[in-house]
Motif scaffolding. Structure first.
Motif, mmCIF file in Angstrom:
data_model
loop_
_atom_site.group_PDB
_atom_site.id
_atom_site.type_symbol
_atom_site.label_atom_id
_atom_site.label_comp_id
_atom_site.label_asym_id
_atom_site.label_seq_id
_atom_site.Cartn_x
_atom_site.Cartn_y
_atom_site.Cartn_z
ATOM 1 N N CYS A 113 0.844 -1.200 0.000
ATOM 2 C CA CYS A 113 0.000 0.000 0.000
ATOM 3 C C CYS A 113 0.876 1.245 0.000
ATOM 4 O O CYS A 113 1.804 1.358 0.807
ATOM 5 N N PHE A 115 0.154 5.400 0.059
ATOM 6 C CA PHE A 115 -0.915 6.387 0.202
ATOM 7 C C PHE A 115 -0.326 7.761 0.499
ATOM 8 O O PHE A 115 0.875 7.898 0.751
ATOM 9 N N ALA A 135 -5.978 7.562 -6.133
ATOM 10 C CA ALA A 135 -7.434 7.731 -6.068
ATOM 11 C C ALA A 135 -7.822 8.041 -4.623
ATOM 12 O O ALA A 135 -7.187 7.560 -3.681
ATOM 13 N N HIS A 136 -8.877 8.823 -4.459
ATOM 14 C CA HIS A 136 -9.359 9.179 -3.133
ATOM 15 C C HIS A 136 -9.794 7.914 -2.392
ATOM 16 O O HIS A 136 -10.364 7.008 -2.991
ATOM 17 N N SER A 137 -9.503 7.856 -1.099
ATOM 18 C CA SER A 137 -9.761 6.640 -0.324
ATOM 19 C C SER A 137 -10.281 6.964 1.067
ATOM 20 O O SER A 137 -9.564 7.548 1.885
ATOM 21 N N GLU A 138 -11.504 6.563 1.330
ATOM 22 C CA GLU A 138 -12.085 6.739 2.662
ATOM 23 C C GLU A 138 -11.396 5.809 3.661
ATOM 24 O O GLU A 138 -11.196 6.162 4.823
ATOM 25 N N GLU A 139 -11.003 4.618 3.214
ATOM 26 C CA GLU A 139 -10.318 3.660 4.089
ATOM 27 C C GLU A 139 -8.997 4.254 4.604
ATOM 28 O O GLU A 139 -8.690 4.184 5.790
ATOM 29 N N ILE A 140 -8.227 4.873 3.709
ATOM 30 C CA ILE A 140 -6.965 5.505 4.114
ATOM 31 C C ILE A 140 -7.244 6.672 5.058
ATOM 32 O O ILE A 140 -6.537 6.863 6.054
ATOM 33 N N MET A 155 -5.488 9.662 -0.213
ATOM 34 C CA MET A 155 -5.471 8.991 -1.517
ATOM 35 C C MET A 155 -4.576 7.754 -1.444
ATOM 36 O O MET A 155 -3.598 7.737 -0.702
ATOM 37 N N ARG A 156 -4.930 6.757 -2.262
ATOM 38 C CA ARG A 156 -4.149 5.521 -2.326
ATOM 39 C C ARG A 156 -3.709 5.313 -3.774
ATOM 40 O O ARG A 156 -4.490 5.509 -4.707
ATOM 41 N N GLN A 158 -2.999 3.353 -7.022
ATOM 42 C CA GLN A 158 -3.699 2.218 -7.594
ATOM 43 C C GLN A 158 -2.783 1.213 -8.304
ATOM 44 O O GLN A 158 -3.216 0.135 -8.678
#
Length: 160
Positions: A113, A115, A135-140, A155-156, A158
């Motif tokens: 990963c 980010f 890409a935007h990431s709610e998890e991150i 963002m993470r 891809q």
């Protein structure tokens, strides 16, 4: 895109640029947080020693004008952080080659990963990150977003 930009790995001789380049953009847009000060004043202890990397971009006429780090957060998980270009070099297309170089280096590391954390005020940077595979990431955001008060974008990458 400039082809005369040279990318240099971290050395103690270059450490001062990690502070001055990042302090410049952070103070232009925000204010330095405790996490910034700690990392920028002792990059060896906070980035290199725990398994991270720092690179610098050197322009043939202007010298060292950019920097970017990969901060090891946990096994296989790295944060792309403290990416900055001096005000004198903005517009010379240093940021994108630096970002692409760091991504290429990251792909050679054992990483699951990659980010980054940023702020909506950094629209030019966000566009650059999106263009280069983030890409935007709610998890991150949930996992790492509390690291900085100013963080409202996570963002993470891809491609890993």
């Amino acid at each position: 895109m400039p082809t005369d930009i040279e990318f240099l790995p971290y050395s103690d001789e270059l450490a001062e640029y990690f502070l001055t380049i990042n302090q410049q953009w952070i103070e232009d847009m925000f204010s330095m947080e405790a996490a910034d000060t700690a990392m920028l004043t002792d990059p060896y202890h906070y980035v290199i020693k725990p398994g991270g990397k720092i690179w610098f971009a050197r322009h043939p006429q202007l010298g060292v004008v950019g920097t970017c780090a990969l901060l090891k957060k946990e096994e296989g998980v790295y944060e792309l952080t403290k990416m900055g270009v001096t005000a004198t070099a903005r517009g010379l297309k240093v940021g994108e080659p630096l970002l692409q170089y760091v991504i290429a280096q990251a792909k050679q590391m054992k990483m699951s990963c990659l980010f980054l954390l940023t702020n909506k005020k950094c629209q030019a940077a966000i566009h650059l990150y999106e263009k280069n595979g983030f890409a935007h990431s709610e998890e991150i955001m949930q996992r790492f977003g509390a690291a900085y008060e100013r963080c409202d974008v996570a963002m993470r990458y891809q491609g890993i």
